[in-house]
Design an enzyme around this catalytic site. Structure first.
Site, PDB file in Angstrom:
ATOM      1  N   GLY A   1     -54.588  29.678  24.596  1.00 10.86           N
ATOM      2  CA  GLY A   1     -53.331  30.408  24.439  1.00 10.86           C
ATOM      3  C   GLY A   1     -53.100  31.354  25.581  1.00 10.86           C
ATOM      4  O   GLY A   1     -53.971  32.163  25.899  1.00 10.86           O
TER       5      GLY A   1
ATOM      6  N   CYS B   1     -54.387  28.890  19.106  1.00 16.36           N
ATOM      7  CA  CYS B   1     -54.919  30.206  19.439  1.00 16.36           C
ATOM      8  C   CYS B   1     -56.425  30.144  19.595  1.00 16.36           C
ATOM      9  O   CYS B   1     -57.060  29.146  19.270  1.00 16.36           O
ATOM     10  CB  CYS B   1     -54.604  31.208  18.343  1.00 16.36           C
ATOM     11  SG  CYS B   1     -52.847  31.393  18.038  1.00 16.36           S
TER      12      CYS B   1
ATOM     13  N   ASN C   1     -56.519  31.594  13.988  1.00 11.30           N
ATOM     14  CA  ASN C   1     -56.213  30.358  14.721  1.00 11.30           C
ATOM     15  C   ASN C   1     -55.916  29.288  13.680  1.00 11.30           C
ATOM     16  O   ASN C   1     -56.707  29.074  12.770  1.00 11.30           O
ATOM     17  CB  ASN C   1     -57.423  29.951  15.576  1.00 11.30           C
ATOM     18  CG  ASN C   1     -57.267  28.561  16.186  1.00 11.30           C
ATOM     19  OD1 ASN C   1     -58.236  27.833  16.335  1.00 11.30           O
ATOM     20  ND2 ASN C   1     -56.071  28.180  16.552  1.00 11.30           N
ATOM     21  N   GLY C   2     -54.774  28.628  13.841  1.00 13.98           N
ATOM     22  CA  GLY C   2     -54.421  27.565  12.903  1.00 13.98           C
ATOM     23  C   GLY C   2     -53.013  27.747  12.386  1.00 13.98           C
ATOM     24  O   GLY C   2     -52.229  28.504  12.945  1.00 13.98           O
TER      25      GLY C   2
ATOM     26  N   TYR D   1     -58.087  16.879  23.868  1.00 10.93           N
ATOM     27  CA  TYR D   1     -57.368  17.689  24.835  1.00 10.93           C
ATOM     28  C   TYR D   1     -57.678  19.181  24.774  1.00 10.93           C
ATOM     29  O   TYR D   1     -57.856  19.826  25.801  1.00 10.93           O
ATOM     30  CB  TYR D   1     -55.854  17.510  24.632  1.00 10.93           C
ATOM     31  CG  TYR D   1     -55.029  18.512  25.392  1.00 10.93           C
ATOM     32  CD1 TYR D   1     -54.828  18.369  26.761  1.00 10.93           C
ATOM     33  CD2 TYR D   1     -54.495  19.626  24.748  1.00 10.93           C
ATOM     34  CE1 TYR D   1     -54.095  19.315  27.468  1.00 10.93           C
ATOM     35  CE2 TYR D   1     -53.762  20.571  25.451  1.00 10.93           C
ATOM     36  CZ  TYR D   1     -53.561  20.410  26.812  1.00 10.93           C
ATOM     37  OH  TYR D   1     -52.858  21.333  27.508  1.00 10.93           O
TER      38      TYR D   1
HETATM   39  P1  AMP Z   1     -45.839  15.090  28.396  1.00 12.88           P
HETATM   40  O1  AMP Z   1     -45.442  15.308  29.811  1.00 12.88           O
HETATM   41  O2  AMP Z   1     -44.899  15.788  27.424  1.00 12.88           O
HETATM   42  O3  AMP Z   1     -46.057  13.647  28.052  1.00 12.88           O
HETATM   43  O4  AMP Z   1     -47.209  15.849  28.188  1.00 12.88           O
HETATM   44  C1  AMP Z   1     -48.416  15.205  28.391  1.00 12.88           C
HETATM   45  C2  AMP Z   1     -49.375  16.169  29.012  1.00 12.88           C
HETATM   46  O5  AMP Z   1     -49.442  17.378  28.256  1.00 12.88           O
HETATM   47  C3  AMP Z   1     -50.764  15.572  29.054  1.00 12.88           C
HETATM   48  O6  AMP Z   1     -51.217  15.618  30.399  1.00 12.88           O
HETATM   49  C4  AMP Z   1     -51.601  16.451  28.165  1.00 12.88           C
HETATM   50  O7  AMP Z   1     -52.806  16.802  28.821  1.00 12.88           O
HETATM   51  C5  AMP Z   1     -50.770  17.686  27.879  1.00 12.88           C
HETATM   52  N1  AMP Z   1     -50.723  18.018  26.446  1.00 12.88           N
HETATM   53  C6  AMP Z   1     -50.878  17.203  25.408  1.00 12.88           C
HETATM   54  N2  AMP Z   1     -50.760  17.858  24.242  1.00 12.88           N
HETATM   55  C7  AMP Z   1     -50.539  19.149  24.542  1.00 12.88           C
HETATM   56  C8  AMP Z   1     -50.362  20.342  23.762  1.00 12.88           C
HETATM   57  N3  AMP Z   1     -50.390  20.310  22.443  1.00 12.88           N
HETATM   58  N4  AMP Z   1     -50.152  21.501  24.427  1.00 12.88           N
HETATM   59  C9  AMP Z   1     -50.096  21.516  25.765  1.00 12.88           C
HETATM   60  N5  AMP Z   1     -50.283  20.433  26.547  1.00 12.88           N
HETATM   61  C10 AMP Z   1     -50.497  19.259  25.957  1.00 12.88           C
END
Ligand code: AMP
Length: 458
Positions: free
Chosen positions: A36, A8, A114-115, A256
């Site tokens: 979010g 969040c 947030n958290g 990220y």
């Molecule tokens: P995946 O396709 O499941 O391997 O997701 C990897 C992609 O999701 C990467 O390009 C990341 O930038 C993004 N990503 C990584 N962690 C998260 C997260 N917690 N929430 C949303 N997107 C994420």
């Protein structure tokens, strides 16, 4: 210990010269939208009124969908808080939106969080023991109810916040609005970010510094881990009684989650990502013709890789920014389609070339498998995948959405096996020992990569 996981963003503002803060909160939330996209809300109070009341508008949807000129003009006040929410396991329903507003002995108490709190069971049991009829397991609601309960026997709202925060285990960046005060709290490990800024006589607290910039405010400082900051008509007061020696800032904020133009705990997100790319090249060099990054979060690391290697950087993807995150699509096939809708290849950048493809993380592997395929179809001779974080192996109890262990591709497969699955010519990750250097020695939580949780959770 799973519970509701939330990523969040929070923001709060108090104008000591009684300027209307609503529009600023709106801009702040817009700039925190990446934290979010499921729901958002703003609660405001006018401290000049004799009968102080909090007004709140919140709903499911993006900031631009929930707020119109009309709804904003109905929300006037010199003190307010806002929230953007992305729940994962928590139901996507209106009742879970924030800010939470509840009646307490002094009028209305509003809270945005947030958290993720890990001892919700204890918090709930305590409320039930004191006679409250209580059904929620939502951590933010439990915090608000504890503050309201503690306020009855406290001299001030900040004292009630302190008594509550002492009992919380987990990650929290909180903004709390009482009828005449704005209180900001950051958990003692400093897991989630929270910072303070000022615009004229308006004090602002926000999850990320990019919100301060968007609100035309100057960054003053990060709220310290374990700090309770109270902003009232008489100015600022900090209580550091919750402070502890051990700090553990979430490293995934840098990898990220946070926006590229934010600065958190003295480290610029952009610098950290650039550094990650440089370190990645030092550890895992490769002969190639071009370095490309996955928009948005892989671009800075790709630049770092290019800088360290001397291999030219290029843009290989166009991103359609109007499509939601592919990550949150429910089924695997929908997720795969989501990647195609979101990213398309600029073939000229990769045709006939040996490509280094940099992204910030591989979670389930869907994104990377699709991107490698797209690059090869566009004529890339080789695709060497470099990931600017270590393999994602463990759940996050502190508010970053991570799928269950069995969906995390790295828990069941080695890098060699994952490379086979995604169809790359090589795959290498950043080493866990490089994470610290990436953030210039800042104490960090690396639990999602190492399983080493700051409070020793299992
Ligand atoms: P995946 O396709 O499941 O391997 O997701 C990897 C992609 O999701 C990467 O390009 C990341 O930038 C993004 N990503 C990584 N962690 C998260 C997260 N917690 N929430 C949303 N997107 C994420």
């Amino acid at each position: 210990m799973s519970g509701i996981h939330e990523e969040c963003g929070v923001v709060g503002a108090f104008s000591l010269q009684h300027e209307n803060v609503t529009e600023y909160l709106y801009y702040g939330l817009l700039s925190l939208q990446h934290r979010g996209q499921e729901a958002c809300g703003i609660a405001v109070t006018d401290t000049k009124e004799s009968e102080i009341d909090a007004r709140c508008t919140k709903d499911l949807g993006l900031v631009t969908e929930v707020f119109s000129n009309e709804t904003l003009s109905e929300l006037k006040g010199d003190l307010g808080i806002g929230h953007v929410r992305y729940s994962t396991t928590g139901a996507c329903v209106r009742e879970n939106t924030q800010p939470l507003v509840l009646n307490y002995c002094k009028g209305k108490l509003s809270l945005a969080h947030n958290g993720n709190i890990v001892n919700t069971g204890e918090l709930r049991d305590e409320l039930i023991r004191t006679g409250a009829i209580f059904h929620t397991t939502m951590d933010s609601e439990l915090i608000a109810f504890h503050i309201a309960k503690n306020r009855v026997h406290s001299k001030s709202v900040e004292e009630a916040v302190f008594k509550t925060a002492k009992k919380l285990k987990g990650a929290y960046g909180l903004v709390i609005m009482s009828p005449r005060k704005l209180v900001a709290v950051r958990d003692p490990f400093g897991i989630r970010p929270l910072c303070l800024g000022k615009r004229g006589e308006m004090y602002i607290v926000a999850s990320e510094s990019c919100a301060l910039t968007a609100m035309g405010a100057k960054f003053i400082r990060d709220i310290e881990p374990g700090e309770i900051l109270t902003i009232s008509a008489s100015g600022l007061r900090s209580d550091f009684s919750l402070r502890q020696e051990k700090k553990a800032h979430c490293v995934f904020e840098y990898i990220y989650f946070s926006r590229l133009d934010s600065c958190i705990d003295g480290i610029k997100v952009y610098d950290a990502r650039l550094k990650a790319g440089e370190l990645l090249f030092k550890r895992h060099p490769v002969d190639a013709d071009v370095v490309v990054g996955v928009p948005e979060s892989g671009i800075a690391a790709a630049k770092g890789f290019a800088k360290a290697s001397g291999i030219p950087f290029d843009l290989a993807f166009h991103k359609n920014s109007y499509i939601g995150r592919t990550f949150i699509k429910p089924s695997q096939s929908e997720r795969a389609l989501g990647v195609l809708m979101k990213l398309s290849v600029l073939s000229d950048a990769v045709r006939g070339k040996r490509v280094v493809l940099v992204d910030d993380s591989i979670v389930r592997g869907t994104t990377m498998a699709n991107l490698v395929k797209m690059l090869k179809e566009a004529g890339a001779l080789e695709v060497h995948v470099r990931i600017s974080s270590p393999p994602f192996m463990h759940p996050c109890y502190y508010g970053v959405d991570v799928p269950s262990n069995k969906e995390l591709i790295a828990t069941e497969n080695t890098a060699y096996e994952i490379n086979k699955i995604i169809g790359g010519d090589s795959l290498e990750y950043l080493d866990t020992s490089d994470l610290k250097e990436m953030v210039c020695g800042l104490p960090i939580c690396t639990a999602c990569f190492t399983g080493d949780y700051p409070a020793g959770e299992k």
